[in-house]
Design a protein around this motif. Structure first.
Motif, mmCIF file in Angstrom:
data_model
loop_
_atom_site.group_PDB
_atom_site.id
_atom_site.type_symbol
_atom_site.label_atom_id
_atom_site.label_comp_id
_atom_site.label_asym_id
_atom_site.label_seq_id
_atom_site.Cartn_x
_atom_site.Cartn_y
_atom_site.Cartn_z
ATOM 1 N N GLN A 215 0.673 -0.991 0.155
ATOM 2 C CA GLN A 215 0.019 0.063 -0.222
ATOM 3 C C GLN A 215 0.954 1.376 0.001
ATOM 4 O OE1 GLN A 215 -2.885 -0.855 3.289
ATOM 5 N NE2 GLN A 215 -4.006 -0.930 2.136
ATOM 6 N N PRO A 216 1.574 1.001 -1.265
ATOM 7 C CA PRO A 216 2.438 2.985 -1.405
ATOM 8 C C PRO A 216 2.072 4.122 -1.245
ATOM 9 C CG PRO A 216 3.270 1.514 -3.512
ATOM 10 C CD PRO A 216 2.044 0.854 -2.057
ATOM 11 N N ASP A 217 1.891 4.833 -1.421
ATOM 12 C CA ASP A 217 1.528 5.886 -1.735
ATOM 13 C C ASP A 217 1.262 5.880 -3.358
ATOM 14 O OD1 ASP A 217 0.390 7.953 1.056
ATOM 15 O OD2 ASP A 217 3.037 6.596 0.801
ATOM 16 N N HIS A 218 2.227 5.982 -4.192
ATOM 17 C CA HIS A 218 3.097 6.125 -4.753
ATOM 18 C C HIS A 218 3.209 4.864 -5.889
ATOM 19 C CE1 HIS A 218 5.358 7.737 -9.044
ATOM 20 N NE2 HIS A 218 5.016 8.850 -8.748
ATOM 21 N N VAL A 219 3.363 4.731 -7.097
ATOM 22 C CA VAL A 219 3.910 3.537 -8.366
ATOM 23 C C VAL A 219 4.811 4.048 -9.421
ATOM 24 C CG1 VAL A 219 4.411 0.962 -8.790
ATOM 25 C CG2 VAL A 219 2.544 1.776 -6.939
ATOM 26 N N SER A 220 5.836 3.720 -9.752
ATOM 27 C CA SER A 220 6.079 3.312 -11.288
ATOM 28 C C SER A 220 6.888 2.565 -10.965
ATOM 29 C CB SER A 220 7.378 4.667 -11.025
ATOM 30 O OG SER A 220 7.162 6.080 -10.040
ATOM 31 N N ALA A 221 6.616 2.363 -12.968
ATOM 32 C CA ALA A 221 7.255 0.792 -13.650
ATOM 33 C C ALA A 221 7.266 1.374 -14.564
ATOM 34 C CB ALA A 221 5.382 0.076 -13.415
ATOM 35 N N TYR A 222 8.837 1.048 -15.059
ATOM 36 C CA TYR A 222 9.558 1.461 -16.004
ATOM 37 C C TYR A 222 9.849 0.195 -17.414
ATOM 38 C CZ TYR A 222 9.784 5.704 -13.560
ATOM 39 O OH TYR A 222 9.663 7.060 -12.820
ATOM 40 N N ALA A 223 9.668 0.309 -18.526
ATOM 41 C CA ALA A 223 10.324 -1.057 -19.173
ATOM 42 C C ALA A 223 11.424 -1.288 -19.203
ATOM 43 C CB ALA A 223 9.738 -0.804 -20.403
ATOM 44 N N LEU A 224 12.521 -2.204 -18.776
ATOM 45 C CA LEU A 224 13.745 -2.111 -18.369
ATOM 46 C C LEU A 224 13.698 -1.858 -20.552
ATOM 47 C CD1 LEU A 224 16.221 -3.148 -17.553
ATOM 48 C CD2 LEU A 224 16.330 -5.475 -18.382
ATOM 49 N N VAL A 225 15.068 -1.509 -20.709
ATOM 50 C CA VAL A 225 15.595 -0.382 -21.787
ATOM 51 C C VAL A 225 17.349 -1.369 -21.917
ATOM 52 C CG1 VAL A 225 16.010 1.201 -22.993
ATOM 53 C CG2 VAL A 225 14.377 1.145 -22.064
ATOM 54 N N VAL A 226 18.053 -1.653 -22.872
ATOM 55 C CA VAL A 226 19.228 -2.304 -22.738
ATOM 56 C C VAL A 226 20.251 -0.619 -22.987
ATOM 57 C CG1 VAL A 226 20.837 -4.149 -23.699
ATOM 58 C CG2 VAL A 226 18.419 -4.569 -23.270
ATOM 59 N N GLU A 227 20.515 -0.762 -22.281
ATOM 60 C CA GLU A 227 21.170 0.689 -23.329
ATOM 61 C C GLU A 227 22.575 -0.016 -22.755
ATOM 62 O OE1 GLU A 227 20.072 3.749 -23.267
ATOM 63 O OE2 GLU A 227 18.723 3.236 -21.493
ATOM 64 N N GLU A 228 23.166 0.951 -24.619
ATOM 65 C CA GLU A 228 24.854 0.521 -25.265
ATOM 66 C C GLU A 228 25.668 0.805 -23.857
ATOM 67 O OE1 GLU A 228 26.265 -1.127 -27.614
ATOM 68 O OE2 GLU A 228 23.878 -1.865 -28.167
ATOM 69 N N GLY A 229 26.517 -0.018 -23.739
ATOM 70 C CA GLY A 229 27.591 -0.128 -22.664
ATOM 71 C C GLY A 229 27.868 -0.355 -21.479
ATOM 72 N N THR A 230 26.464 -1.213 -21.055
ATOM 73 C CA THR A 230 26.273 -1.217 -20.076
ATOM 74 C C THR A 230 26.528 -2.585 -20.066
ATOM 75 O OG1 THR A 230 24.461 -1.825 -20.360
ATOM 76 C CG2 THR A 230 24.243 0.072 -19.376
ATOM 77 N N ARG A 231 27.020 -3.709 -19.069
ATOM 78 C CA ARG A 231 27.385 -4.881 -18.832
ATOM 79 C C ARG A 231 25.569 -5.781 -19.409
ATOM 80 N NH1 ARG A 231 28.222 -5.081 -14.021
ATOM 81 N NH2 ARG A 231 27.102 -5.617 -13.066
ATOM 82 N N LEU A 232 24.441 -5.328 -19.527
ATOM 83 C CA LEU A 232 23.179 -6.166 -19.539
ATOM 84 C C LEU A 232 23.403 -6.086 -21.584
ATOM 85 C CD1 LEU A 232 20.704 -7.625 -19.584
ATOM 86 C CD2 LEU A 232 19.622 -5.505 -18.778
#
Length: 409
Positions: A215-232
């Protein structure tokens, strides 16, 4: 590694701004962003301007000295902006993991902002935090200093998803952190990521159900983006993990909206839901509504009256500049009327209140009828309220809607 800074134009060493930009300070809400660039570990998907203490080495601007450097930039900001700055309406401390700093240092920086410009009576003051980086004692210090919200990086409630994201917290710590924040009188926002390789729809439902139960006051939900230069990105390139799939992420967004709406959360921006209107993140609303803000810290971005600038990224370079009394700005740009219009459309249509039809140019108004037919824009809002408001399907295809409104189809 962190993504590269824009090029832009050279920024003046004293940070001065055009008089026309300064004149907007009395017209628009004013916020302050504080970027704390420290993390205990670097998550494989992250390209934010963050550093582990090992990456910084012995000569890096450290956790223990960061608040002093930030306060030096704050003094510079006071000189640049002058006497016409309204009381600060919102403060957002992001990162990184801001709560790697001592709570007393976070409190000291907020006190510096209060001393420099004053805080509005209803000021919203937020810090991001990892669930395992706060305690009841540290949160009580923040609340006593004037913080009003904590935004916890939950990301998922499923252990194998957290491992793929290189998140190190125990899912059980989320509930403990929420309880501690509530005990200190702070509002709570929870951040989620969907579309992680290996995350099933059942996994995502587990995370959503866990959020609703807290029951938080607020929720953010973001799609994973594969960013260049990251380990992923390297793992995806080598075929070690699968790249996120658009259809999977769309289905997970729809499920998030269904679950959160059923639990009483209303979307107010494509990726954000609030339990009530006064639980919206007003600091982010300032970004989306062309507000003014000063960004303090390495790599932080600022905007005042159509001038945008960004600080040098490395903490050592940043600390060196502010110690010398020189602006830490790496570069800046003055937005053209065309750029400001494009941003107005890009950001305005992402909000639940939408964009007034009257704000659109001819090609945008002409495009609205087709967007309604395609089910991307709400017909009733366009006809009765004269506003462009996205449907759920439109939220999934917001970039397409923006392109058509800008005549870029």
């Amino acid at each position: 590694m962190p993504s590269a800074l824009p090029d832009g134009d050279p920024a003046p060493p004293d940070g001065r701004l055009p008089e026309a930009s300064l004149a907007t300070l009395v017209e628009r809400p004013f916020g302050v962003y504080l970027h704390v660039p420290f993390c205990r570990v670097r998550c494989g998907y992250c390209d934010f301007n963050t550093y582990t203490l090992l990456e910084l080495g012995a000569d890096g601007a450290g956790v223990s000295t960061f608040a002093d450097a930030a306060l030096k930039e704050l003094a510079l900001a006071g000189d640049v902006l002058g006497a016409d700055v309204p009381a600060v309406g919102t403060v957002f401390v992001g990162g990184g993991t801001p709560t790697m700093l001592a709570a007393s240092d976070l409190a000291r920086m907020l006190h510096g902002i209060r001393e420099q410009w004053g805080l509005a009576d209803d000021a919203e003051v937020t810090t991001e935090a990892n669930p395992d980086s706060v305690t009841p004692e540290s949160l009580a210090v923040l609340a006593d200093a004037g913080f009003t919200r904590v935004s916890l990086g939950m990301q998922s409630a499923v252990p194998h998803v957290l491992r793929t994201l290189d998140r190190t917290h125990d899912p059980a710590n989320v509930a403990r952190a929420v309880d501690a924040a509530r005990g200190a009188g702070l509002q709570v926002s929870l951040d989620l990521i969907y579309g992680t390789p290996g995350e099933s729809m059942a996994d995502w439902r587990t995370s959503l159900d866990a959020v609703v139960a807290l029951q938080p006051d607020h929720v953010s939900a973001y799609a994973l983006v594969v960013e260049e230069g990251t380990r992923l990105a390297a793992q995806v390139r080598r075929g070690e993990v699968a790249a996120p799939e658009d259809d999977d992420e769309a289905a997970k967004y729809e499920l998030a909206d269904e679950v959160l709406s059923a639990a009483g959360y209303d979307w107010y921006e494509v990726s954000n839901w609030a339990s009530r209107p006064d639980a919206r993140c007003r600091h982010n609303e300032g970004y989306w509504d062309d507000g003014n803000w000063w960004g303090i810290g390495p790599g932080a971005h600022s905007h005042v009256g159509g001038v945008r600038w960004w600080n040098v990224k490395h903490p050592t370079a940043y600390a060196g500049r502010v110690a010398e009394g020189v602006s830490p700005a790496h570069g800046r740009e003055t937005l053209t009327a065309e750029q400001r219009y494009d941003e107005r459309v890009l950001l305005g249509v992402r909000l639940v209140d939408g964009l007034p039809l009257a704000d659109l140019r001819d090609e945008g108004r002409t495009a609205v009828a087709g967007l309604i037919v395609d089910g991307l824009v709400d017909a009733a809002a366009a006809l009765r309220r004269q506003r462009v408001v996205l449907t759920r399907q439109g939220r999934l295809l917001a970039d397409t809607v923006v392109r058509r409104l800008l005549g870029l189809r």
